[in-house]
Write a protein that holds these residues in place. Structure first.
Motif, short mmCIF file in Angstrom:
data_model
loop_
_atom_site.label_atom_id
_atom_site.label_comp_id
_atom_site.label_asym_id
_atom_site.label_seq_id
_atom_site.Cartn_x
_atom_site.Cartn_y
_atom_site.Cartn_z
N GLY A 223 0.85 -1.18 -0.12
CA GLY A 223 -0.05 -0.04 -0.05
C GLY A 223 0.72 1.05 0.07
O GLY A 223 0.48 2.42 -0.70
N GLY A 224 1.89 1.08 0.80
CA GLY A 224 2.83 2.58 0.83
C GLY A 224 3.54 2.53 -0.70
O GLY A 224 3.55 3.81 -1.02
N LEU A 225 3.79 1.71 -1.36
CA LEU A 225 4.52 1.65 -2.75
C LEU A 225 3.49 2.25 -3.73
O LEU A 225 3.70 3.08 -4.42
N LEU A 226 2.14 1.81 -3.64
CA LEU A 226 1.18 2.07 -4.39
C LEU A 226 0.69 3.59 -4.14
O LEU A 226 0.66 4.51 -5.00
N ASP A 227 0.89 4.07 -3.06
CA ASP A 227 0.77 5.44 -2.62
C ASP A 227 1.78 6.26 -3.14
O ASP A 227 1.67 7.49 -3.82
N LEU A 228 3.02 6.16 -3.15
CA LEU A 228 4.23 6.84 -3.50
C LEU A 228 4.08 6.99 -4.89
O LEU A 228 4.52 8.12 -5.48
N LEU A 229 3.74 5.63 -5.66
CA LEU A 229 4.14 5.84 -6.96
C LEU A 229 2.92 5.96 -7.88
O LEU A 229 3.10 6.14 -9.45
N SER A 230 1.91 5.83 -7.36
CA SER A 230 0.67 6.28 -8.11
C SER A 230 -0.42 7.38 -7.74
O SER A 230 -1.20 7.90 -8.02
N GLY A 231 0.35 7.76 -6.51
CA GLY A 231 -0.67 9.17 -5.90
C GLY A 231 -0.15 10.23 -6.15
O GLY A 231 0.92 10.67 -7.10
N GLU A 232 -0.38 11.32 -5.34
CA GLU A 232 -0.11 12.75 -5.51
C GLU A 232 1.52 12.67 -5.28
O GLU A 232 1.87 12.11 -4.38
N GLY A 233 2.12 13.60 -6.23
CA GLY A 233 3.74 13.45 -5.99
C GLY A 233 4.40 12.43 -6.47
O GLY A 233 5.61 12.07 -6.00
N ALA A 234 3.80 11.46 -7.40
CA ALA A 234 4.51 10.07 -7.82
C ALA A 234 5.76 10.52 -8.55
O ALA A 234 6.78 9.79 -8.44
N ALA A 235 5.84 11.37 -9.29
CA ALA A 235 6.96 11.71 -10.18
C ALA A 235 8.15 12.09 -9.15
O ALA A 235 9.42 11.76 -9.35
N LEU A 236 7.88 12.84 -8.11
CA LEU A 236 8.91 13.20 -7.12
C LEU A 236 9.50 12.05 -6.45
O LEU A 236 10.88 11.77 -6.16
N ALA A 237 8.55 10.90 -6.20
CA ALA A 237 8.98 9.87 -5.43
C ALA A 237 9.67 8.95 -6.26
O ALA A 237 10.66 8.34 -6.08
N ARG A 238 9.36 8.86 -7.63
CA ARG A 238 10.11 7.97 -8.66
C ARG A 238 11.64 8.66 -8.98
O ARG A 238 12.57 7.88 -8.92
N ALA A 239 11.65 9.72 -8.85
CA ALA A 239 13.09 10.59 -9.06
C ALA A 239 13.72 10.27 -7.62
O ALA A 239 15.13 9.56 -7.80
N HIS A 240 13.17 10.43 -6.57
CA HIS A 240 13.88 10.23 -5.38
C HIS A 240 14.45 8.81 -5.29
O HIS A 240 15.70 8.61 -4.70
N LEU A 241 13.59 7.91 -5.43
CA LEU A 241 13.79 6.55 -5.42
C LEU A 241 14.65 5.76 -6.54
O LEU A 241 14.97 4.74 -6.26
N GLY A 242 14.95 6.91 -7.50
CA GLY A 242 15.45 6.17 -8.77
C GLY A 242 14.82 4.96 -9.48
O GLY A 242 15.51 4.15 -10.18
#
Length: 382
Positions: free
Chosen positions: A334-353
């Motif tokens: 659920g945490g990954l779903l929120d990070l990668l498909s929710g608000e701010g997903a682009a920022l999360a993807r960049a931060h985590l590579g």
């Protein structure tokens, strides 16, 4: 989704490297417990598609040593090590019956702990295997199914009029020469046992390393770990931030009990007062373990607090990949779903590579410990 919103924290510094070697006798110890077998490592194509990554793996802890959660790994190791520290060293043994026989001259002995469900049941199971008594303290909002499961192990269960954190305080008061507290959270002057609990979880990752190699899978780029007091996440950091490993570790917890995220933002341990009412019952903790805190502060790349609806979404998605995961068990996904498909997903993807070829690992820490709730959420009987 509901009006309850997630909240995120991104570590501005590079995550630390942890130089911590696993105990070489750990896996051999677990292999001697009744019913030991490695739990499955499952390819999860539906989860991978939802996350937009190349591969997703789920370590399915819905049946670990005959119990529906991973907690028995930490509880059994901590019980054994604490008993040996007090009454050992034990003579060579092949089965838990051999250990039980060596403990009989020291009876009566009672194992005590506080729990939101799975850890207490695991301590009670270990007590039953060793011929000891068990006294388990639970918060007032514990669902009846989880209380019954602990009582069926032969344990005495007392309901504390308060939260999990209140139950922890109550359990600590019971410690004496005949009552051994086996807690997975630490407090001032009490760190030895929680350290062994964390160490016991290391068997999960030793198994995963072997299973990934056998399946020809790539080591994970990102590992999700659900967080209550932070013990599992500490174990994840110790393994995946060891020298030669570079996976990002993401912590997930309920928005209603987000003590780790708030602590990270404040730069110091910060309590979240109860009541903690998330359906992710095993994560309803308002205080981060001070033992885990340095590893979480330095080793997490990101932390996300998710609403119950996101955990329910993850439960249904994992079911599509053949994994029965309870509310707490699905929190990492659920945490990954929120990070990668929710608000701010682009920022999360960049931060985590993240790239389309990235590999993620999720630990589904429990099965359907509340079968009625699982059937209602997933809309499927088990």
């Amino acid at each position: 989704m509901t009006t309850e919103r997630s909240s995120k924290y991104f570590n501005p510094a590079a995550p630390m490297t942890v130089d911590a070697l696993p105990d070489p006798s750990l896996l051999a110890f677990h292999r001697r417990l009744p019913g030991y077998a490695p739990t499955p490592l499952v390819r999860a194509p539906h989860l991978a598609t939802a996350l937009g990554v190349g591969a997703a793996w789920v370590k399915d802890e819905s049946n670990r040593l005959g119990l529906p959660a991973y907690k028995i790994l930490g509880a059994s190791w901590a019980v054994y090590r604490e008993l040996e520290a007090r009454y050992g060293p034990f003579a060579a043994w092949a089965t838990v019956d051999d250990v039980a026989a060596q403990l009989r001259p020291h009876h009566p002995l009672t194992l005590v702990t506080a729990t939101d469900g799975n850890h207490g049941r695991a301590v009670a199971r270990m007590a039953r295997w060793l011929g000891l008594d068990a006294h388990i303290l639970v918060p007032r909002d514990m669902v009846p199914a989880r209380i019954r499961a602990i009582e069926e192990e032969g344990a005495r269960v007392d309901v504390v009029d308060g939260t999990y954190d209140d139950a922890v305080v109550s359990s600590a008061r019971l410690a004496d020469d005949r009552h051994l507290v086996i807690s997975d959270t630490a407090w001032d002057g009490y760190t030895r046992v929680p350290g062994w609990v964390v160490e016991g979880y290391g068997t999960i990752f030793q198994e995963i390393d072997g299973q990934l190699a056998a399946a020809g899978g790539q080591p994970p780029d990102v590992v999700a770990a659900q967080m209550g007091v932070g013990s599992l996440a500490m174990a994840v950091v110790k393994h995946y931030r060891a020298p030669g490993r570079s996976a990002h570790v993401v912590g997930a917890e309920p928005t209603r009990a987000d003590c780790v995220r708030r602590s990270l933002e404040a730069g110091r341990l910060t309590e979240v007062p109860g009541p903690h009412t998330s359906i992710m019952a095993g994560l309803n903790c308002g205080t981060t373990s001070p033992l885990a805190w340095p590893y979480l502060r330095g080793g997490l790349s990101a932390s996300v607090a998710i609403p119950d609806a996101r955990a329910e979404e993850a439960m249904r998605l994992l079911a599509e990949d053949g994994v029965v995961s309870g509310e707490s068990g699905a929190a990492g996904a659920g945490g990954l779903l929120d990070l990668l498909s929710g608000e701010g997903a682009a920022l999360a993807r960049a931060h985590l590579g993240f790239t389309p070829d990235s590999t993620v690992l999720v630990i589904s820490t429990e099965g359907a410990t509340d079968p009625e709730a699982y059937a209602r959420i997933v809309r499927k009987e088990i």
